[in-house]
Design an enzyme around this catalytic site. Structure first.
Site, PDB file in Angstrom:
ATOM      1  N   LYS A  45     -61.284   5.300  50.823  1.00 56.41           N
ATOM      2  CA  LYS A  45     -62.418   4.699  51.507  1.00 56.41           C
ATOM      3  C   LYS A  45     -62.666   3.305  50.938  1.00 56.41           C
ATOM      4  CE  LYS A  45     -67.320   5.648  52.216  1.00 56.41           C
ATOM      5  NZ  LYS A  45     -67.599   4.244  52.140  1.00 56.41           N
ATOM      6  N   LYS A  50     -60.077   0.441  44.824  1.00 51.19           N
ATOM      7  CA  LYS A  50     -58.616   0.485  44.940  1.00 51.19           C
ATOM      8  C   LYS A  50     -57.993  -0.853  44.557  1.00 51.19           C
ATOM      9  CE  LYS A  50     -58.710   1.383  49.300  1.00 51.19           C
ATOM     10  NZ  LYS A  50     -60.146   1.301  49.471  1.00 51.19           N
ATOM     11  N   LYS A  76     -58.427  -6.708  55.487  1.00 45.97           N
ATOM     12  CA  LYS A  76     -59.374  -7.622  54.830  1.00 45.97           C
ATOM     13  C   LYS A  76     -58.657  -8.582  53.889  1.00 45.97           C
ATOM     14  CE  LYS A  76     -61.955  -4.808  52.761  1.00 45.97           C
ATOM     15  NZ  LYS A  76     -62.872  -4.102  51.920  1.00 45.97           N
ATOM     16  N   ASP A 164     -59.537   4.836  55.108  1.00 48.78           N
ATOM     17  CA  ASP A 164     -60.472   5.517  55.990  1.00 48.78           C
ATOM     18  C   ASP A 164     -60.221   5.142  57.449  1.00 48.78           C
ATOM     19  OD1 ASP A 164     -61.381   2.951  55.598  1.00 48.78           O
ATOM     20  OD2 ASP A 164     -63.433   3.496  55.140  1.00 48.78           O
TER      21      ASP A 164
END
Length: 175
Positions: A45, A50, A76, A164
């Site tokens: 998620k 991460k 992103k 996710d």
């Protein structure tokens, strides 16, 4: 009716869990290594650390003398920003589009950057709400394969995935 006579399903479950936990695991493999490059992929998620974890792990592995490639697989494109002073690397998707418009081929030096011993790149993807992020991941890996990705002889390849998202494109690199 005695209270003891009534079966307690929680006690039964606890007993089963304890019995399972008591089973000794298999011994670690001690034979020869059959794969030279170790691939570590982290899915999860957004916002759980991460990118932070992989950036630090890649740095530490490089400090130990390992040849490391860190690949951001999140649209992103924030995986490499910690290594590069808050700025992410230009993405493979953006770079490939710009090079194609200019009639030029993509080279490894266009998309792979090095800092503190870590080779790093961002696959990128479309703007939020403007396309399939998984397709961006697939396209990025297709470009890497054309550039000879499998022949680069890294000790470790670290992959940072946005987990996710339910999409086959995000599972491609593991396959």
């Amino acid at each position: 009716m005695k209270l003891d006579a009534v079966a307690d399903p929680r006690r039964d479950m606890h007993s089963r869990l304890r019995a399972e936990a008591a089973i000794e695991p298999d011994a670690p493999a001690t034979g020869p290594v059959t794969k030279e490059t170790q691939v570590i992929a982290i899915y999860g998620k957004g916002g759980i650390g991460k990118s932070f974890t992989l950036a630090n792990l890649s740095y530490m592995l490089a400090r130990l003398g390992k040849k490391v490639l860190l690949i951001g697989c999140d649209p992103k494109s924030d995986t490499t920003s910690l290594l590069f002073g808050g700025r992410a690397c230009p993405t493979i998707i953006q770079t490939a589009s710009l090079r194609k418009e200019a009639g030029l081929e993509v080279t490894i030096s266009d998309v792979c950057f090095k800092r503190d011993g870590v080779f790093a790149m961002e696959l990128g993807g479309p703007e939020v709400g403007r396309g399939c992020g998984g397709r961006g991941i697939i396209h990025g890996f297709e470009i890497l394969e054309k550039l000879g990705f499998h022949d680069w002889d890294f000790d470790y390849v670290l992959l940072d995935f946005l987990g996710d998202v339910v999409c086959g494109g995000f599972g491609l690199p593991i396959a």
